[in-house]
Scaffold this active site. Structure first.
Site, PDB file in Angstrom:
ATOM      1  N   ARG A  59       0.832  -1.185   0.000  1.00  0.00           N
ATOM      2  CA  ARG A  59       0.000   0.000   0.000  1.00  0.00           C
ATOM      3  C   ARG A  59       0.875   1.247   0.000  1.00  0.00           C
ATOM      4  O   ARG A  59       2.067   1.191   0.248  1.00  0.00           O
ATOM      5  CB  ARG A  59      -0.923   0.008   1.213  1.00  0.00           C
ATOM      6  CG  ARG A  59      -0.207  -0.214   2.533  1.00  0.00           C
ATOM      7  CD  ARG A  59      -1.191  -0.455   3.657  1.00  0.00           C
ATOM      8  NE  ARG A  59      -0.512  -0.717   4.910  1.00  0.00           N
ATOM      9  CZ  ARG A  59      -0.120  -1.901   5.319  1.00  0.00           C
ATOM     10  NH1 ARG A  59      -0.352  -2.954   4.543  1.00  0.00           N
ATOM     11  NH2 ARG A  59       0.492  -2.068   6.461  1.00  0.00           N
ATOM     12  N   ARG A  96       1.748   8.867   4.690  1.00  0.00           N
ATOM     13  CA  ARG A  96       0.516   9.458   5.206  1.00  0.00           C
ATOM     14  C   ARG A  96       0.629  10.978   5.142  1.00  0.00           C
ATOM     15  O   ARG A  96       1.667  11.534   5.509  1.00  0.00           O
ATOM     16  CB  ARG A  96       0.286   9.045   6.663  1.00  0.00           C
ATOM     17  CG  ARG A  96      -0.039   7.586   6.854  1.00  0.00           C
ATOM     18  CD  ARG A  96      -0.185   7.274   8.336  1.00  0.00           C
ATOM     19  NE  ARG A  96      -0.408   5.846   8.548  1.00  0.00           N
ATOM     20  CZ  ARG A  96      -0.213   5.239   9.712  1.00  0.00           C
ATOM     21  NH1 ARG A  96       0.186   5.946  10.758  1.00  0.00           N
ATOM     22  NH2 ARG A  96      -0.428   3.950   9.833  1.00  0.00           N
ATOM     23  N   ARG A 130      14.020 -16.063   5.312  1.00  0.00           N
ATOM     24  CA  ARG A 130      14.991 -15.220   6.000  1.00  0.00           C
ATOM     25  C   ARG A 130      14.892 -15.515   7.492  1.00  0.00           C
ATOM     26  O   ARG A 130      13.814 -15.847   8.000  1.00  0.00           O
ATOM     27  CB  ARG A 130      14.712 -13.738   5.756  1.00  0.00           C
ATOM     28  CG  ARG A 130      14.758 -13.324   4.299  1.00  0.00           C
ATOM     29  CD  ARG A 130      16.154 -13.370   3.728  1.00  0.00           C
ATOM     30  NE  ARG A 130      16.990 -12.279   4.243  1.00  0.00           N
ATOM     31  CZ  ARG A 130      18.275 -12.136   3.970  1.00  0.00           C
ATOM     32  NH1 ARG A 130      18.913 -13.034   3.221  1.00  0.00           N
ATOM     33  NH2 ARG A 130      18.974 -11.111   4.455  1.00  0.00           N
ATOM     34  N   GLU A 143      19.099  -6.314  15.510  1.00  0.00           N
ATOM     35  CA  GLU A 143      18.604  -7.388  14.640  1.00  0.00           C
ATOM     36  C   GLU A 143      19.365  -7.398  13.321  1.00  0.00           C
ATOM     37  O   GLU A 143      19.529  -6.357  12.679  1.00  0.00           O
ATOM     38  CB  GLU A 143      17.109  -7.217  14.362  1.00  0.00           C
ATOM     39  CG  GLU A 143      16.225  -7.465  15.564  1.00  0.00           C
ATOM     40  CD  GLU A 143      14.745  -7.469  15.206  1.00  0.00           C
ATOM     41  OE1 GLU A 143      14.424  -7.579  14.000  1.00  0.00           O
ATOM     42  OE2 GLU A 143      13.912  -7.347  16.123  1.00  0.00           O
ATOM     43  N   TYR A 146       3.566 -15.181   5.183  1.00  0.00           N
ATOM     44  CA  TYR A 146       3.770 -14.301   6.323  1.00  0.00           C
ATOM     45  C   TYR A 146       2.408 -13.914   6.866  1.00  0.00           C
ATOM     46  O   TYR A 146       1.575 -13.366   6.136  1.00  0.00           O
ATOM     47  CB  TYR A 146       4.556 -13.044   5.935  1.00  0.00           C
ATOM     48  CG  TYR A 146       4.765 -12.143   7.133  1.00  0.00           C
ATOM     49  CD1 TYR A 146       5.771 -12.425   8.048  1.00  0.00           C
ATOM     50  CD2 TYR A 146       3.920 -11.072   7.377  1.00  0.00           C
ATOM     51  CE1 TYR A 146       5.947 -11.639   9.165  1.00  0.00           C
ATOM     52  CE2 TYR A 146       4.090 -10.279   8.494  1.00  0.00           C
ATOM     53  CZ  TYR A 146       5.098 -10.562   9.384  1.00  0.00           C
ATOM     54  OH  TYR A 146       5.257  -9.793  10.500  1.00  0.00           O
TER      55      TYR A 146
END
Length: 384
Positions: A174, A178, A250, A301, A349
């Site tokens: 999408r 915004r 992944r 991460e 996912y």
């Protein structure tokens, strides 16, 4: 209808929710998981050094528009309000994500109103891309080269291990901007965190006299013999011993460190520059803002390709994987007495609320099929 004896392979959300629904209607359920804990990748536990509730396999923020699912999780654990306000470091400055009116004005040094910002971004968008095919084309089409380079290119390259030119446009589903000052990362009406953590919530779901839980045991295909039906939430290719090849994922590596006080001032800080090797840093005490802790525990991460011994996180689902997936789907369709469920079983996912919705629906379909004497489908939801 005679009571069934069912095996749930996996004690994550799928196995727990399906198992509970069937147990409440009189069926006997064995839930078996290879790990030493329930709740799968949304497992939470207290950090021994700091006392902070840690999301062991990375942060999980619950968000949904499904009122029934929201009521379901609150039945087993009260949820506290939590709004995920993600920040991003790029080019030596900190911004809010998703890209919003504040981000645009800060990044370009402007004071634009929403209508002015919309026109400003549209003037930078590459309108020559009529039908975006890649992630990069999708981003350039909607936000232009400056925002793409600052917030999407490097982060996406690190997350997926390849150029955004090689990723499908569907990953950026999408418009990633915004034209308001809303910096709530999610737009769903129900958002929160379980007061006592996800593991305690799943333990509560599994707390039923018709459910027996076994942890630390890896189920093999031959172990399913003797059960009336198996609901399998492990890797789809793993059920067949990966004999056609391994589906691509992944995985994540976590580098833990601690600090006194508040280290970064937010729960999630993304690092968008490709020169920074990690994708983000998460500070876990911010995920439980109703608690007070002097010390803090954080995790850097790192994303990389998933090996045979690694924990799979994100299905890649590019061309080669989809071709292999179709072959495994055909194999699964020929199986009898097993339904593949959840993120790993359907190689998709899935957010937590979707996982729970599909599990509730799967249980109801199973009950209806058994009442009619019909066989159950191979998949709780279509993988493709």
């Amino acid at each position: 209808m005679a009571a069934k004896h069912c095996l749930m392979v996996g004690a994550g959300l799928s196995g727990a929710v399906i198992g509970r629904a069937l147990a409440e209607t009189g069926h006997r359920i064995d839930v078996i998981d290879a790990r030493a804990h329930v709740a799968g990748n949304c497992h939470t536990e207290r950090d021994a050094e700091t006392g902070v509730m840690v999301h062991v396999y990375g942060p999980h923020i619950f968000h949904t528009d499904d009122a029934e699912v929201w009521a379901y999780v609150n039945r087993f654990m009260p949820f506290r309000p939590f709004v995920n306000r993600v920040k991003a470091t790029t080019g030596g400055a900190v911004y809010s994500l998703p890209v919003n009116l504040h981000t645009i004005n800060q990044f370009f040094g402007r004071t634009l109103r929403p209508d002015e910002a919309r026109a400003f971004i549209e003037a930078r968008a590459d309108l020559s891309i009529a039908d975006p095919q890649s992630f990069e084309e999708q981003a350039l089409r909607f936000v232009g080269p400056e925002l793409y380079a600052a917030f999407f290119k490097g982060y996406t390259t690190k997350q997926w291990g390849c150029s955004p030119r090689d990723l499908p446009a569907s990953i950026l589903k999408r418009l990633p901007v915004r034209f308001s000052y809303d910096d709530n990362y999610f737009s769903h009406r129900f958002q929160g965190m379980p007061e006592g953590g996800y593991t305690a919530m799943v333990e509560s779901i599994l707390d039923h006299p018709n459910i027996a839980v076994t942890l630390g045991h890896e189920v093999r295909r031959e172990d399913a013999a003797g059960y009336d039906h198996v609901f399998y939430s492990g890797p789809l290719d793993g059920w067949f011993g990966h004999d056609l090849g391994r589906l691509g994922y992944r995985t994540l590596d976590f580098e833990r460190f601690t600090a006194n006080g508040d280290w970064q001032g937010c729960a999630v800080m993304n690092y968008c520059d490709e020169t920074v090797p990690y994708t983000r840093i998460t500070e876990h005490k911010h995920f439980s803002p109703w608690e007070t802790h002097e010390a803090s525990v954080l995790y850097r991460e790192y994303s990389r390709a998933c090996g045979p011994e690694d924990i799979p996180y994100y299905p890649i689902r590019l061309i080669d994987e989809k071709e292999l997936l179709r072959r495994y789907i055909a194999r699964a369709g020929a199986e009898r007495g097993v339904t593949f469920v959840g993120r790993l079983g359907t190689y998709r996912y899935l957010d937590m609320d979707v996982t729970i919705r599909e599990a509730l629906d799967c249980a109801q379909r199973a009950l209806g099929a058994w009442e009619r004497g019909d066989p159950l489908p191979a998949f709780s939801a279509p993988p493709i």
